[in-house]
Design a protein around this motif. Structure first.
Motif, PDB file in Angstrom:
ATOM      1  N   PHE A  28     -87.769 125.163  36.341  1.00 38.00           N
ATOM      2  CA  PHE A  28     -88.993 125.855  36.732  1.00 38.00           C
ATOM      3  C   PHE A  28     -88.748 127.359  36.845  1.00 38.00           C
ATOM      4  O   PHE A  28     -89.555 128.180  36.388  1.00 38.00           O
ATOM      5  N   ALA A  29     -87.611 127.728  37.445  1.00 34.56           N
ATOM      6  CA  ALA A  29     -87.249 129.143  37.554  1.00 34.56           C
ATOM      7  C   ALA A  29     -87.050 129.756  36.173  1.00 34.56           C
ATOM      8  O   ALA A  29     -87.407 130.919  35.941  1.00 34.56           O
ATOM      9  N   SER A  30     -86.497 128.979  35.241  1.00 37.34           N
ATOM     10  CA  SER A  30     -86.286 129.472  33.878  1.00 37.34           C
ATOM     11  C   SER A  30     -87.604 129.802  33.195  1.00 37.34           C
ATOM     12  O   SER A  30     -87.705 130.802  32.462  1.00 37.34           O
ATOM     13  N   VAL A  31     -88.617 128.974  33.429  1.00 39.03           N
ATOM     14  CA  VAL A  31     -89.942 129.234  32.858  1.00 39.03           C
ATOM     15  C   VAL A  31     -90.498 130.547  33.393  1.00 39.03           C
ATOM     16  O   VAL A  31     -91.032 131.376  32.640  1.00 39.03           O
ATOM     17  N   GLU A  40     -88.541 141.664  26.184  1.00 40.79           N
ATOM     18  CA  GLU A  40     -87.090 141.581  26.010  1.00 40.79           C
ATOM     19  C   GLU A  40     -86.647 140.280  25.338  1.00 40.79           C
ATOM     20  O   GLU A  40     -85.454 139.996  25.270  1.00 40.79           O
ATOM     21  N   ILE A  41     -87.604 139.489  24.855  1.00 39.93           N
ATOM     22  CA  ILE A  41     -87.265 138.206  24.233  1.00 39.93           C
ATOM     23  C   ILE A  41     -86.329 138.386  23.044  1.00 39.93           C
ATOM     24  O   ILE A  41     -85.422 137.571  22.802  1.00 39.93           O
ATOM     25  N   PHE A  54     -88.589 133.361  31.803  1.00 39.49           N
ATOM     26  CA  PHE A  54     -88.946 133.507  30.391  1.00 39.49           C
ATOM     27  C   PHE A  54     -90.264 134.274  30.256  1.00 39.49           C
ATOM     28  O   PHE A  54     -90.399 135.160  29.402  1.00 39.49           O
ATOM     29  N   LEU A  55     -91.224 133.949  31.110  1.00 36.75           N
ATOM     30  CA  LEU A  55     -92.493 134.676  31.106  1.00 36.75           C
ATOM     31  C   LEU A  55     -92.276 136.141  31.467  1.00 36.75           C
ATOM     32  O   LEU A  55     -92.933 137.039  30.920  1.00 36.75           O
ATOM     33  N   ILE A  91     -88.130 134.836  41.704  1.00 40.47           N
ATOM     34  CA  ILE A  91     -88.801 136.021  42.245  1.00 40.47           C
ATOM     35  C   ILE A  91     -87.885 136.890  43.112  1.00 40.47           C
ATOM     36  O   ILE A  91     -87.890 138.115  42.973  1.00 40.47           O
ATOM     37  N   PRO A  92     -87.073 136.319  44.031  1.00 38.48           N
ATOM     38  CA  PRO A  92     -86.198 137.179  44.838  1.00 38.48           C
ATOM     39  C   PRO A  92     -85.231 138.019  44.011  1.00 38.48           C
ATOM     40  O   PRO A  92     -84.977 139.182  44.332  1.00 38.48           O
TER      41      PRO A  92
END
Length: 302
Positions: free
Chosen positions: A54-57, A68-69, A60-61, A236-237
């Motif tokens: 979930f953090a990776s998603v 920077e993709i 990625f966004l 986010i942190p």
């Protein structure tokens, strides 16, 4: 917790840096409670895997937003391998951390885990060849007394079957410090390292679940706290802390702000989990926080 060794050119006011740092701390302070809520409903590996993915998603966004993709596809094989090593460290760290929180109250697990900064100073001295003043060594030992107070002061309440959780919490301090030392030595852009580290760790978790033939079904009751961990512990942190570093005039001006976090975490645990805070744990936490504060102050006085 993001590394405090990153260096950036100051581009804004110190007040903005302080706000970003305080926002980071407020989020960090709540995740211990989220750990307990999620781990009460799902396995350690399941919570870890879905939180990482979930953090990776989210990251990625963020890379899409920052345009920077393209950097993801310009890395060499050696650079991908270096990020995979970060993934392995995150995999080991968070699994140890979650095992610790599974068997221990927040007021025991959180302060001991917070002592990773002590380990960071010691490993930095050994691996990065950074020198330590005698005063720094004194305050590191002073902070470690707090860890001893919490551990021995709760020896009667920590059941024998929870000894593994206590060991894992201690091990997590070493793993997290090792992660940030290696992360510091890795020259790749921070956003790329962060995304690939989290994504690789999530894939490791998924592969382990499949290999062990464990369920991939996500309990509905664990959905919200697991997503919360992915948002407010893993993605986010880190982004907020990067902003704090970007705007600050000096890293030392924000380096001690995270010391607020463990105190707030105890309040959340009492309000939401109903944990009665033991006086011995407050004493131990004071030793840890004051020792880290003075060690940081001594280092910045060089």
């Amino acid at each position: 917790m993001p590394s405090q060794k990153l260096i950036s050119t100051p581009l804004g006011s110190q007040s903005k840096a302080n706000l970003y740092a305080l926002g980071t701390v407020l989020l960090w302070s709540t995740v211990s409670t989220a750990f307990k809520l999620a781990l009460a409903k799902a396995s350690v590996l399941l919570v870890f895997t879905y939180a990482m993915l979930f953090a990776s998603v989210i990251l990625f966004l963020y890379l899409l937003l920052k345009k920077e993709i393209s950097l993801l596809f310009s890395l060499s094989g050696k650079e991908y391998c270096s990020c995979f090593l970060l993934s392995c460290m995150l995999f080991l760290y968070y699994n140890c951390l979650f095992i610790g929180y599974t068997g221990l109250p927040v007021q025991i697990a959180q302060p001991i885990n917070y002592a990773w900064t002590i380990m960071l100073a010691l490993l930095g001295c050994l691996i990065l060849k950074q020198s330590l003043k005698q005063r720094e060594i004194f305050w590191i030992l002073f902070a470690f007394i707090g860890v001893v107070i919490i551990s021995t002061g709760n020896a009667s309440t920590v059941k024998e079957e929870n000894s593994l959780s206590l060991f894992c919490i201690f091990l997590s301090t070493f793993l997290y410090a090792l992660y940030w030392i290696y992360n510091t030595k890795n020259p790749l852009p921070s956003n790329i390292k962060l995304f690939l580290g989290f994504f690789g760790a999530g894939l490791l978790g998924l592969s382990t679940l499949l290999f062990q033939q464990e369920t991939l079904l996500w309990p509905q009751s664990a959905l919200l706290p697991t997503c919360y961990i992915g948002l407010f512990e893993l993605s986010i942190p880190f982004l907020l802390w990067d902003k704090a570093i970007l705007y600050t005039k000096s890293i030392s001006k924000i380096a001690t702000i995270p010391l607020i976090s463990p105190f707030l975490a105890l309040l959340w645990a009492q309000c939401i989990l109903g944990e009665q805070i033991q006086f011995i744990n407050i004493i131990g936490l004071l030793f840890i926080v004051f020792g880290i504060f003075m060690q940081q102050k001594t280092k910045n006085d060089r």
